[in-house]
Design a protein around this motif. Structure first.
Motif, PDB file in Angstrom:
ATOM      1  N   ARG A   1       0.851  -1.188   0.000  1.00 41.33           N
ATOM      2  CA  ARG A   1       0.000   0.000   0.000  1.00 41.33           C
ATOM      3  C   ARG A   1       0.886   1.236   0.000  1.00 41.33           C
ATOM      4  N   ILE A   2       0.553   2.241  -0.793  1.00 40.38           N
ATOM      5  CA  ILE A   2       1.357   3.463  -0.871  1.00 40.38           C
ATOM      6  C   ILE A   2       0.884   4.451   0.194  1.00 40.38           C
ATOM      7  N   ILE A   3       1.787   4.798   1.088  1.00 43.53           N
ATOM      8  CA  ILE A   3       1.448   5.739   2.151  1.00 43.53           C
ATOM      9  C   ILE A   3       2.499   6.842   2.215  1.00 43.53           C
ATOM     10  N   ARG A   4       2.168   7.904   2.899  1.00 43.90           N
ATOM     11  CA  ARG A   4       3.126   9.001   3.103  1.00 43.90           C
ATOM     12  C   ARG A   4       4.218   8.555   4.061  1.00 43.90           C
ATOM     13  N   LEU A   5       5.439   8.991   3.773  1.00 40.44           N
ATOM     14  CA  LEU A   5       6.573   8.611   4.608  1.00 40.44           C
ATOM     15  C   LEU A   5       6.395   9.097   6.039  1.00 40.44           C
ATOM     16  N   ASP A   6       5.789  10.277   6.188  1.00 42.19           N
ATOM     17  CA  ASP A   6       5.636  10.830   7.534  1.00 42.19           C
ATOM     18  C   ASP A   6       4.500  10.157   8.314  1.00 42.19           C
ATOM     19  N   SER A   7       3.886   9.103   7.753  1.00 41.20           N
ATOM     20  CA  SER A   7       2.930   8.311   8.530  1.00 41.20           C
ATOM     21  C   SER A   7       3.645   7.606   9.675  1.00 41.20           C
ATOM     22  N   MET A   8       4.908   7.256   9.446  1.00 38.91           N
ATOM     23  CA  MET A   8       5.705   6.517  10.438  1.00 38.91           C
ATOM     24  C   MET A   8       6.559   7.487  11.241  1.00 38.91           C
ATOM     25  N   HIS A   9       6.650   7.270  12.544  1.00 32.36           N
ATOM     26  CA  HIS A   9       7.417   8.172  13.401  1.00 32.36           C
ATOM     27  C   HIS A   9       8.914   8.054  13.134  1.00 32.36           C
ATOM     28  N   HIS A  10       9.371   6.846  12.866  1.00 33.30           N
ATOM     29  CA  HIS A  10      10.788   6.612  12.560  1.00 33.30           C
ATOM     30  C   HIS A  10      10.858   5.713  11.335  1.00 33.30           C
TER      31      HIS A  10
END
Length: 460
Positions: free
Chosen positions: A79-88
């Motif tokens: 699934r394509i998500i924004r990189l800033d979805s993840m904290h690290h």
């Protein structure tokens, strides 16, 4: 039900689930015959158990997040998500040589939970979610690291990993118990042989994906395909004018492709029905599955199993009806025939019967498409392009659980191939599946050596 004695139960793990007969026997053999996993692995699941909100975005602006199922898929597609979805984000990225373990699930014999996969080029650069336990070796390409992977992936290794479980309904893996798992030692020649087989497996899987993508690229370069891709490649709402025919009254069957279906019908004269054998599109019958154990019965694959790089099928008693409705001959195209329209769902996705698949039984949920012998490889490449996938799904009918309608499938347009293009596509698909079969044989042999030759010596 198993009963066995544990010499030194740990106060940190008082559940019977946390003890494995094989692991306890290896521990009793002494430290000279094994090394703890923690001495080989420098990082245990940096992203394991993290919680974050997935923010979907366009593929040009995001990163690919893979689920546990995607990790084991023949062609991992996340699934394509924004990189800033993840904290690290750096903790989630997959690097070559990592061992990815399915870290959430249940103890069903054919469940993914506790199974391992070595990260090769198909997975590198993607991002894992909170349910993947990613092991980073001190020396990822070292012979003993690859030997360790084979140990973790063999049936005894899976049992050992599952003994580190905690939780109630949905289990997880305890890092402390995982790190304490003993990795038994073997002669350097055995370690080297298994490592070589694991490397061959990784190379074969990478070759498989590379050649399949090259074959699809040749198909997608056809002018008609490029135009059709512009119409249906991106997911969005469509509104079109349709003058008939009307085999159904469901708007999805005509509008979901954004006009690609009508466009290709005007460009190509051939249909899917022209390329398949008489009676060559069918599902198997529903039947009761009766579990058994090898050497009795047959391997039985679900829709999920058929799409995995290393299937985990059930063993069932032959139901007694015609083999044609249970098995599928080499070159048959299996299509996920029941499901929903989620982008990550198996419904509408295709796989070619090859190697061990020609010896396995399949669920009735997989639609059999039996092409004429000379057409199988090129047709498979076409049906697995984005356009082909969208067109297969235009034949979906039903309410909650959809199925594919045979008459609409037969009417789907297929390319009027330039002879050289069809030949080149077919050769690439053959090359891809030859590489996949060789990779499967290499990994199977590595796991066989561990399970049948090495483990018995450790457990003497």
């Amino acid at each position: 039900m198993k009963t066995f004695v544990v010499d030194e139960p740990s106060v940190g793990a008082l559940r019977a689930l946390n003890y494995s007969p094989a692991v306890e026997r290896i521990r009793r053999a002494g430290s000279n015959s094994a090394r703890p996993l923690s001495s080989i692995v420098k990082e245990f699941g940096r992203a394991y158990g993290t919680v974050f909100t997935r923010r979907d975005c366009d593929s040009n602006h995001g990163v690919e997040l893979i689920t546990q199922g995607d990790m084991f898929a023949a062609e991992p597609t996340g699934r394509i998500i924004r990189l800033d979805s993840m904290h690290h984000p750096e903790r989630h990225i997959v690097t070559r040589g990592q061992v990815l373990i399915s870290g959430a699930g249940t103890l069903g014999e054919n469940e993914l939970f506790g199974r391992s996969i070595l990260a090769d080029g198909r997975l590198v650069g993607k991002y894992v979610g909170p349910h993947a336990m990613a092991l980073q070796f001190e020396a990822p390409d070292d012979d003993f690291s690859l030997f360790t992977y084979a140990w973790l992936a063999c049936p005894t290794g899976i049992q050992a990993i599952r003994s580190t479980s905690y939780g109630t309904k949905i289990l997880g893996l305890r890092k402390d118990l995982l790190g304490s798992l003993p990795i038994p030692l073997a002669h350097s020649s055995v370690v080297g042989k298994i490592a070589s087989l694991v490397r061959s497996c990784s190379e074969g899987r990478e070759t498989f994906l590379r050649d399949i993508r090259r074959a699809r690229t040749l198909v997608e370069q056809l002018p008609e395909m490029q135009q059709a891709h512009e119409m249906c490649g991106a997911l969005r709402r469509h509104s079109i004018m349709w003058s008939g025919p009307f085999p159904s009254l469901v708007a999805w069957n005509f509008a979901s492709s954004g006009g690609a279906l009508r466009h290709l019908r005007t460009k190509w004269k051939s249909t899917l029905g022209d390329l398949v054998e008489q009676g060559g599109i069918y599902n198997g019958p529903r039947f009761a599955r009766v579990e058994c154990r090898p050497p009795f019965g047959v391997e039985f694959m679900s829709q999920r199993d058929a799409m995995l790089i290393r299937p985990a099928p059930r063993q069932i008693v032959h139901p007694g009806f015609d083999d044609r409705l249970l098995f599928a001959r080499e070159g048959t195209i299996l299509v996920g025939g029941h499901g929903t329209l989620g982008e990550g769902e198996v419904f509408g996705r295709a796989v070619l019967v090859h190697g061990r698949y020609s010896q396995a039984a399949f669920t009735q949920d997989l639609l059999r498409v039996v092409p004429k012998a000379s057409k199988a490889h090129a047709l498979y490449a076409y049906l697995t392009t984005t356009v082909g996938f969208r067109l297969l799904r235009t034949t979906a009918v039903g309410t909650k659980i959809l199925s594919l309608r045979e008459d609409m499938l037969r009417a789907l347009p297929v390319p009027d191939w330039p002879t050289d293009v069809e030949r080149d596509v077919s050769e690439l698909v053959r090359s891809a599946f030859d590489a996949r079969v060789k990779a499967e044989h290499a990994e199977t042999e590595a796991l066989r050596i561990i399970e049948q030759e090495v483990v018995p010596q450790w457990l003497e």
